[in-house]
Design an enzyme around this catalytic site. Structure first.
Site: not given
Length: 295
Positions: A155, A158, A279
């Protein structure tokens, strides 16, 4: 008379398909513009990806609906022509209803077949795609450290949530995403000379001005702006710890080497886990009941 009606239906179908092809080309051009306009802004890039997905889904659903409506209209036209003059209105209505019901069953069966085929293809892709291979490699590297992946939501927060998770889970430190963002922004503001030389504008390649750097720090504190190497370096200094970035390709990246005598945070770094970009996940110790998947 029958030949003329069949010909008209074929022309209408070709017209719809040609329009659909044109609209897909127009959407592709629009997507290219959206991606180009958000290329230099990570936050805007994420919003653009969501906008692109929405536009693609809306066009796909509309095209499927129009094709389905056209098929239904053609079916109803055929039913009308097949009705004998002596048939009652009730019989005619029943035949139409039965034809539509069969059409719905056929369409549902076709969609189920398409879904099953897509699921089978996804299973194949999951075993051979970059995402799966990357995750398996990272799992193997972490297993050597007696660690396993702890998944963090994608989102924009992370990195901060991964650090907060480890600090709370392993060091009993109450640290939230918001507080860590604010501390990171304050630290980078106070040490501008150490960070600003590494920030350049995407469009010109020029170094950030002081005002642009201040805005960059404010975004860290007040938005879900994605974090990278500079923010990790700042967090390492704030927490007085080493941070080891574990990735599937290449050696681990270690920041905060000067804090060798203190604790180390381990962050798995994924390039292919989500379509929107890079990520960070967190880790936790492998317990005795855990079975590490090395496949």
């Amino acid at each position: 008379m029958d030949d003329e009606n069949v010909s008209d239906g074929s022309i209408e179908e070709e017209t719809i398909l040609e329009r659909h092809r044109r609209e897909k080309k127009e959407l592709l051009a629009e997507i290219t513009k959206i991606r180009h306009s958000s290329k230099s802004d990570k936050k805007k890039k994420k919003e653009s990806q969501e906008q692109i997905a929405r536009l693609e889904n809306e066009l796909k659903e509309r095209h499927e609906r129009e094709i389905e409506e056209d098929k239904t209209n053609q079916s109803e036209l055929g039913d009308d022509q097949a009705i004998e003059p002596q048939e009652s209105a009730e019989v005619t209505k029943l035949k139409k209803k039965m034809a539509k019901a069969q059409k719905r069953r056929d369409n549902k069966a076709a969609k189920n077949r398409e879904r099953d085929a897509a699921l089978k293809q996804q299973e194949i892709d999951n075993l051979t795609g970059k995402r799966h291979l990357e995750i398996q490699k990272i799992k193997q590297l972490l297993a050597k450290k007696k660690l396993k992946i702890f998944e963090i939501p994608s989102d924009g927060n992370c990195l901060y949530n991964a650090v907060s998770h480890q600090m709370q889970n392993e060091h009993n430190a109450k640290l939230t995403n918001n507080s860590l963002r604010r501390q990171t922004a304050d630290y980078m503001k106070s040490n501008e000379d150490n960070f600003i030389p590494f920030l350049t504008r995407q469009d010109t390649g020029d170094c950030y001005t002081h005002e642009e750097y201040e805005k960059y720090c404010e975004d860290i504190a007040n938005t879900s702006a994605w974090a990278g190497h500079l923010e990790i370096q700042a967090i390492s200094s704030i927490l007085n710890c080493r941070i080891e970035i574990v990735q599937s390709e290449g050696s681990p990246i270690i920041l905060g080497e000067e804090y060798t005598d203190n604790f180390t945070l381990v962050l798995p770094y994924h390039r292919h886990i989500y379509g929107l970009g890079e990520h960070y996940n967190s880790v936790e110790p492998i317990s005795g009941s855990d079975e590490v998947d090395q496949s």
